[in-house]
Design a protein around this motif. Structure first.
Motif, mmCIF file in Angstrom:
data_model
loop_
_atom_site.group_PDB
_atom_site.id
_atom_site.type_symbol
_atom_site.label_atom_id
_atom_site.label_comp_id
_atom_site.label_asym_id
_atom_site.label_seq_id
_atom_site.Cartn_x
_atom_site.Cartn_y
_atom_site.Cartn_z
ATOM 1 N N ARG A 43 -1.126 10.133 -6.691
ATOM 2 C CA ARG A 43 -2.207 10.917 -7.299
ATOM 3 C C ARG A 43 -1.658 12.049 -8.161
ATOM 4 O O ARG A 43 -2.226 12.364 -9.211
ATOM 5 N N ASP A 44 -0.559 12.652 -7.738
ATOM 6 C CA ASP A 44 0.070 13.687 -8.574
ATOM 7 C C ASP A 44 0.538 13.093 -9.898
ATOM 8 O O ASP A 44 0.374 13.701 -10.958
ATOM 9 N N ARG A 116 -5.144 -0.282 -15.417
ATOM 10 C CA ARG A 116 -3.999 -1.197 -15.509
ATOM 11 C C ARG A 116 -2.711 -0.483 -15.075
ATOM 12 O O ARG A 116 -1.919 -1.029 -14.313
ATOM 13 N N TRP A 117 -2.521 0.740 -15.577
ATOM 14 C CA TRP A 117 -1.311 1.485 -15.243
ATOM 15 C C TRP A 117 -1.233 1.745 -13.733
ATOM 16 O O TRP A 117 -0.180 1.541 -13.116
ATOM 17 N N MET A 118 -2.340 2.178 -13.133
ATOM 18 C CA MET A 118 -2.333 2.444 -11.687
ATOM 19 C C MET A 118 -2.051 1.162 -10.911
ATOM 20 O O MET A 118 -1.255 1.161 -9.959
ATOM 21 N N HIS A 119 -2.699 0.066 -11.293
ATOM 22 C CA HIS A 119 -2.509 -1.209 -10.596
ATOM 23 C C HIS A 119 -1.060 -1.675 -10.711
ATOM 24 O O HIS A 119 -0.433 -2.055 -9.710
ATOM 25 N N ALA A 122 1.235 0.432 -8.509
ATOM 26 C CA ALA A 122 1.095 0.105 -7.088
ATOM 27 C C ALA A 122 1.743 -1.239 -6.765
ATOM 28 O O ALA A 122 2.431 -1.371 -5.751
ATOM 29 N N VAL A 123 1.563 -2.232 -7.631
ATOM 30 C CA VAL A 123 2.184 -3.546 -7.428
ATOM 31 C C VAL A 123 3.699 -3.417 -7.474
ATOM 32 O O VAL A 123 4.411 -3.957 -6.618
ATOM 33 N N ARG A 124 4.198 -2.699 -8.482
ATOM 34 C CA ARG A 124 5.647 -2.499 -8.629
ATOM 35 C C ARG A 124 6.254 -1.932 -7.354
ATOM 36 O O ARG A 124 7.340 -2.325 -6.934
ATOM 37 N N ILE A 134 -7.605 -0.704 -6.218
ATOM 38 C CA ILE A 134 -7.746 -0.379 -7.643
ATOM 39 C C ILE A 134 -8.403 -1.546 -8.383
ATOM 40 O O ILE A 134 -9.281 -1.345 -9.218
ATOM 41 N N ALA A 135 -8.004 -2.783 -8.056
ATOM 42 C CA ALA A 135 -8.621 -3.956 -8.692
ATOM 43 C C ALA A 135 -10.120 -3.999 -8.405
ATOM 44 O O ALA A 135 -10.918 -4.351 -9.277
#
Length: 171
Positions: A43-44, A116-119, A122-124, A134-135
């Motif tokens: 979140r930061d 997309r960036w958050m997903h 998180a996947v990475r 997120i999805a």
């Protein structure tokens, strides 16, 4: 960092571009180490990316409830993503969430922007529950009142996190 935005704090950050870039790199390195405080750091990093709203409202998707207005009939719709399920509903304080409709998560290929960036982040980092949440948050919901289908996050920038619903026993 998540407090910036609505209270004139952005002015304080304007002259700190270099420090913010360094902080971003530090947060990225910390995330890749898969720390116990992953969500806090995530979140930061979202806030450093300039998405203060998502930084403030994003939960861990264990028991998250979001509130949105249907764009077609304006009824208040509760979006649940977590242990109670992944659905849209009308919240009734006596009966709980009624007339539940399954959410339709966004496929990673159609996500764009901050979703997309958050997903992808998180996947990475192997954060499966966060990526799945997120999805769903950036997916579609069906209004229980008028049956219209709408995009939860993209159409509703004012989505807010609600406290968990009290447990109710059906009568």
């Amino acid at each position: 960092m998540r407090a910036a935005g609505g209270h004139g704090c952005d002015d304080l950050l304007a002259g700190c571009a270099e420090a913010i870039a360094e902080f971003r790199e530090l947060l990225e390195r910390h995330l890749r180490s898969r720390p116990d405080d992953y969500l806090t750091t995530f979140r930061d990093l979202v806030a450093v990316e300039g998405h203060y709203h998502w930084s403030a409202v994003l939960g861990d998707f264990s028991d998250d409830f979001y509130h949105v207005a249907c764009p077609h009939c304006a009824v208040e719709v509760t979006i649940a993503i977590g242990g109670y399920g992944r659905y849209s509903a009308i919240r009734d304080w006596n009966l709980g969430d009624v007339d539940r409709r399954d959410l339709r998560p966004a496929s990673p290929e159609v996500l764009s922007g901050i979703g997309r960036w958050m997903h992808e982040t998180a996947v990475r980092d192997g954060e499966v529950v966060l990526a799945d949440g997120i999805a769903h948050l950036f997916g579609q919901a069906e209004c229980p009142r008028c049956a219209s289908v709408f995009n939860i996050a993209d159409d509703h920038p004012a989505v807010t996190l609600l406290p968990p619903a009290p447990a109710h026993t059906p009568r």
